[in-house]
Design a protein around this motif. Structure first.
Motif, mmCIF file in Angstrom:
data_model
loop_
_atom_site.group_PDB
_atom_site.id
_atom_site.type_symbol
_atom_site.label_atom_id
_atom_site.label_comp_id
_atom_site.label_asym_id
_atom_site.label_seq_id
_atom_site.Cartn_x
_atom_site.Cartn_y
_atom_site.Cartn_z
ATOM 1 N N ALA A 1 -3.004 -0.493 -6.250
ATOM 2 C CA ALA A 1 -2.610 -1.904 -6.126
ATOM 3 C C ALA A 1 -1.648 -2.293 -7.242
ATOM 4 C CB ALA A 1 -3.848 -2.792 -6.158
ATOM 5 N N ASP B 1 1.691 -0.846 -6.346
ATOM 6 C CA ASP B 1 2.297 -1.624 -5.259
ATOM 7 C C ASP B 1 2.850 -2.951 -5.766
ATOM 8 O OD1 ASP B 1 1.630 0.385 -3.516
ATOM 9 O OD2 ASP B 1 -0.160 -0.616 -2.716
ATOM 10 N N LEU B 2 2.121 -3.610 -6.674
ATOM 11 C CA LEU B 2 2.595 -4.882 -7.219
ATOM 12 C C LEU B 2 3.839 -4.711 -8.089
ATOM 13 C CD1 LEU B 2 -0.205 -6.012 -6.267
ATOM 14 C CD2 LEU B 2 -0.206 -7.360 -8.364
ATOM 15 N N TYR C 1 4.238 -8.546 -4.805
ATOM 16 C CA TYR C 1 3.278 -9.447 -4.160
ATOM 17 C C TYR C 1 3.953 -10.781 -3.928
ATOM 18 C CZ TYR C 1 -1.268 -11.475 -3.000
ATOM 19 O OH TYR C 1 -2.317 -12.060 -2.341
ATOM 20 N N GLN C 2 3.989 -11.185 -2.682
ATOM 21 C CA GLN C 2 4.678 -12.420 -2.296
ATOM 22 C C GLN C 2 6.142 -12.392 -2.746
ATOM 23 O OE1 GLN C 2 3.480 -14.693 -0.357
ATOM 24 N NE2 GLN C 2 1.293 -14.254 -0.358
ATOM 25 N N VAL D 1 -1.447 -15.159 -8.218
ATOM 26 C CA VAL D 1 -1.771 -13.896 -7.546
ATOM 27 C C VAL D 1 -3.284 -13.750 -7.396
ATOM 28 C CG1 VAL D 1 -1.726 -11.387 -7.803
ATOM 29 C CG2 VAL D 1 0.333 -12.705 -8.274
ATOM 30 N N ALA E 1 -4.987 -13.686 -3.776
ATOM 31 C CA ALA E 1 -5.657 -12.448 -3.364
ATOM 32 C C ALA E 1 -7.140 -12.676 -3.122
ATOM 33 C CB ALA E 1 -5.451 -11.373 -4.433
ATOM 34 N N ASN F 1 -9.069 -9.532 -1.455
ATOM 35 C CA ASN F 1 -8.274 -8.396 -1.923
ATOM 36 C C ASN F 1 -8.671 -8.101 -3.376
ATOM 37 O OD1 ASN F 1 -6.367 -6.444 -2.444
ATOM 38 N ND2 ASN F 1 -4.661 -7.591 -1.543
ATOM 39 N N VAL G 1 -6.283 -6.267 -6.048
ATOM 40 C CA VAL G 1 -5.210 -7.107 -6.592
ATOM 41 C C VAL G 1 -5.786 -8.129 -7.572
ATOM 42 C CG1 VAL G 1 -3.459 -8.842 -6.021
ATOM 43 C CG2 VAL G 1 -3.695 -6.795 -4.608
#
Length: 288
Positions: A71, A74-75, A85-86, A243, A247, A252, A255
């Motif tokens: 995560a 990915d962020l 993220y977003q 965030v 999340a 989530n 995150v």
């Protein structure tokens, strides 16, 4: 003839350090101070992995460490056409949070220290303001954040105001206490030498109060940081608090944990910087 052995000063870890000691032992002491925190992190991750692998809890509630690491990656990157993220990367969320925190801390600490000096030197002002500061200090941030949103809207103003109000009481109360504890003998000596009230405050009271004032500033920064998620409840994107809040709406957990870890690690770095500034600004702390 017997020689007198004076006690040696202790370092930050509580161990005795002899400045005359050879470099190797001192290097081992510093190495230990670095290795022990790292070892505690390794043990924590190992226990976390055991807890996640035990099957006692659903992975939604206790994800594996690798899931949290993925995560975090990915962020921080663009993957499968999704940017962070977003549409914001992790460092961009952190930058916006730190900018808000910095603005709130500067306002809150500056006002708090100024109020503390005034309250510590003017008795009637202390009697008026101290109950209000105690009242504000005991309020949880969410108690008045919604009122700030009603007054100031959902843009940056209520977020920065909340962080400033969270930081102000700790800085003000610590500074007041430190100013009132300034050595009376030094104050009287300065007055006997013809120093004016302003000179006594500038040259005697403020230097004597600086060590405890820095402690109050560190507490104020911690209070502001603990209010980040509350400050970014509304329109908190980009922002680490935003965030975490977004999340959590979707369970989530990885995150959410990345956001919590980011806030905590950046807080440790800021506290370390404050400690470094304190050592340079107040080199006489603990030596008087």
């Amino acid at each position: 003839m017997s020689s007198t052995h004076w006690p040696l000063p202790a370092d930050g870890a509580g161990s005795v350090v002899d400045e005359r000691a050879p470099a190797a032992p001192r290097f081992r002491v510093r190495g230990t101070r670095i290795l022990l925190p790292l070892l505690s992190v390794v043990v924590f991750v190992a226990l976390w992995q055991l807890a996640a692998s035990s099957g006692l809890w659903n992975e939604t509630f206790v994800p594996h460490p690798m899931a949290v690491w993925r995560a975090a990656v990915d962020l921080s990157t663009t993957h499968d056409g999704v940017r962070g993220y977003q549409d914001y990367l992790l460092w961009e969320h952190l930058y916006m949070t730190l900018r808000r925190v910095l603005a709130g801390i500067v306002i809150g600490v500056t006002a708090g220290v100024a109020l503390g000096v005034a309250m510590g030197t003017i008795g009637w002002l202390r009697s008026i303001l101290e109950p209000w500061l105690t009242f504000l200090r005991t309020l949880p941030p969410l108690a008045y954040f919604f009122l700030l949103v009603i007054w100031l809207g959902i843009d940056e103003a209520p977020k920065i105001s909340l962080l400033a109000l969270a930081a102000l009481p700790a800085a003000a109360i610590a500074t007041t206490t430190a100013v009132m504890a300034a050595p009376v003998t030094l104050i009287e000596a300065a007055r006997a030498l013809g120093a004016s009230r302003a000179q006594v405050i500038r040259d005697v009271i403020v230097p004597a109060a600086l060590p405890e004032t820095f402690t109050g500033i560190r507490l104020a920064v911690g209070m502001a940081y603990s209010s980040v998620v509350a400050a970014e409840l509304f329109n908190g994107m980009p922002g680490i608090g935003g965030v975490v809040k977004d999340a959590s709406n979707y369970n989530n957990t990885p995150v959410v944990l990345v956001g919590i870890a980011t806030i905590g690690i950046s807080g440790l770095v800021i506290d370390g910087l404050l400690r470094a500034v304190e050592r340079r600004a107040v080199p006489w702390r603990g030596k008087l």
